[in-house]
Design a protein around this motif. Structure first.
Motif, short mmCIF file in Angstrom:
data_model
loop_
_atom_site.label_atom_id
_atom_site.label_comp_id
_atom_site.label_asym_id
_atom_site.label_seq_id
_atom_site.Cartn_x
_atom_site.Cartn_y
_atom_site.Cartn_z
N ALA A 111 -2.53 0.57 -6.61
CA ALA A 111 -2.22 1.80 -5.66
C ALA A 111 -0.74 1.98 -5.59
CB ALA A 111 -2.92 1.81 -4.47
N ALA A 112 -0.19 3.22 -5.43
CA ALA A 112 1.05 3.31 -5.65
C ALA A 112 1.43 4.45 -4.28
CB ALA A 112 1.47 4.37 -6.90
N SER A 113 2.53 3.75 -3.86
CA SER A 113 3.40 4.51 -2.40
C SER A 113 4.70 5.20 -3.02
CB SER A 113 3.06 3.79 -1.27
OG SER A 113 3.89 4.30 -0.44
N SER A 114 5.22 6.01 -2.34
CA SER A 114 6.58 6.21 -2.35
C SER A 114 7.39 5.62 -1.51
CB SER A 114 6.66 7.87 -2.60
OG SER A 114 6.32 8.45 -1.52
N SER A 115 6.74 5.05 -0.50
CA SER A 115 7.50 4.69 0.92
C SER A 115 7.30 3.21 1.39
CB SER A 115 7.27 5.49 2.01
OG SER A 115 5.68 5.22 2.47
N THR A 116 6.36 2.45 0.59
CA THR A 116 6.17 1.19 1.11
C THR A 116 5.57 0.31 -0.18
OG1 THR A 116 4.91 0.02 2.59
CG2 THR A 116 3.84 1.73 1.71
N PHE A 117 5.71 -1.11 0.02
CA PHE A 117 4.77 -1.90 -0.63
C PHE A 117 4.10 -2.87 0.36
CE2 PHE A 117 7.86 -5.39 -0.60
CZ PHE A 117 9.04 -4.90 -0.19
N GLY A 118 3.85 -2.40 1.38
CA GLY A 118 3.09 -3.22 2.55
C GLY A 118 1.63 -3.14 2.45
N GLY A 119 0.95 -3.40 3.46
CA GLY A 119 -0.38 -3.42 3.37
C GLY A 119 -1.19 -2.48 4.17
N ARG A 120 -0.82 -1.47 4.42
CA ARG A 120 -1.55 -0.36 4.88
C ARG A 120 -2.00 0.44 3.77
NH1 ARG A 120 1.11 2.67 10.10
NH2 ARG A 120 -0.68 3.99 9.15
N ALA A 121 -3.35 0.80 3.68
CA ALA A 121 -4.00 1.63 2.53
C ALA A 121 -3.58 3.02 2.56
CB ALA A 121 -5.45 1.35 2.52
N ASP A 122 -3.60 3.60 3.87
CA ASP A 122 -3.43 4.85 4.03
C ASP A 122 -1.84 5.42 3.95
OD1 ASP A 122 -2.90 4.76 7.86
OD2 ASP A 122 -1.89 3.77 6.04
N GLU A 123 -1.00 4.33 3.45
CA GLU A 123 0.41 4.89 2.93
C GLU A 123 0.57 4.75 1.64
OE1 GLU A 123 3.12 2.92 6.32
OE2 GLU A 123 2.48 1.62 5.21
N TYR A 124 -0.82 4.60 0.88
CA TYR A 124 -0.63 4.80 -0.51
C TYR A 124 -1.31 6.10 -0.94
CZ TYR A 124 0.93 -0.06 -0.57
OH TYR A 124 1.76 -0.83 -0.60
N HIS A 125 -0.65 6.84 -1.85
CA HIS A 125 -1.12 8.16 -2.24
C HIS A 125 -1.83 8.21 -3.50
CE1 HIS A 125 2.56 8.35 -4.99
NE2 HIS A 125 3.13 8.09 -3.89
N SER A 126 -1.71 7.30 -4.42
CA SER A 126 -2.44 7.53 -5.72
C SER A 126 -2.86 6.00 -5.93
CB SER A 126 -1.30 7.40 -6.69
OG SER A 126 -0.57 8.67 -6.73
N TRP A 127 -4.52 6.00 -6.39
CA TRP A 127 -5.07 4.98 -6.84
C TRP A 127 -5.77 4.99 -8.15
CZ3 TRP A 127 -6.30 1.23 -2.92
CH2 TRP A 127 -5.54 1.58 -1.58
N GLY A 128 -5.92 3.85 -8.55
CA GLY A 128 -6.64 3.57 -9.82
C GLY A 128 -8.12 3.73 -9.58
N GLN A 129 -8.76 3.33 -10.59
CA GLN A 129 -10.44 3.43 -10.65
C GLN A 129 -11.06 2.24 -10.17
OE1 GLN A 129 -8.67 3.06 -13.32
NE2 GLN A 129 -9.82 1.30 -14.34
N GLY A 130 -10.32 1.32 -10.25
CA GLY A 130 -10.61 -0.25 -9.89
C GLY A 130 -11.23 -0.96 -10.89
N THR A 131 -11.29 -2.12 -10.94
CA THR A 131 -11.72 -3.08 -11.98
C THR A 131 -12.48 -4.30 -11.18
OG1 THR A 131 -11.22 -4.37 -13.83
CG2 THR A 131 -9.75 -4.63 -12.04
#
Length: 123
Positions: free
Chosen positions: A97-117
């Motif tokens: 996941a990618a965020s423009s504001s953090t590299f911490g642990g809150r998932a809701d702060e991430y705006h882009s996600w991969g499809q998962g593996t």
């Protein structure tokens, strides 16, 4: 807009090692944080580790500290998650996941996600 593509999942025996890759495509990497989350069946999404793209500083969840290492290769625009001494409880779908504001642990702060593996650890 950030696009993320994970790779490297699979089946591994307990105690073994595996490396996940997350290819990152972004218009700018300034201020970017990239993290790995995981989700086991019937459970919520759990933060694993995150990294500040520019500085290379990492956050690591206590559950994987000492076993998992996050890193990034700026030349390849890729974030890695090196996993060692894998346990049965590490079995989960792993998401980048990618965020423009953090590299911490809150998932809701991430705006882009991969499809998962999927990672499956067997005994």
């Amino acid at each position: 807009q950030v696009q993320l593509v994970e790779s490297g999942g699979g089946l591994v025996q307990a105690g073994g090692s595996l490396r996940l890759s997350c290819a990152v495509s972004a218009r700018t990497f300034s201020g970017l944080g990239v993290a790995w989350f995981r989700q086991a069946p019937g459970k919520g999404r759990e933060f694993v580790s995150g990294i500040d793209w520019r500085r290379g500083i990492a956050n690591v969840a206590d559950s994987v500290k000492g076993r998992f290492t996050i890193s990034r290769d700026s030349a390849k625009n890729t974030v890695y998650l090196q996993m060692s001494r894998l346990k049965l409880e590490d079995t989960a779908a792993y998401y980048c996941a990618a965020s423009s504001s953090t590299f911490g642990g809150r998932a809701d702060e991430y705006h882009s996600w991969g499809q998962g593996t999927q990672i499956t650890v067997s005994s």
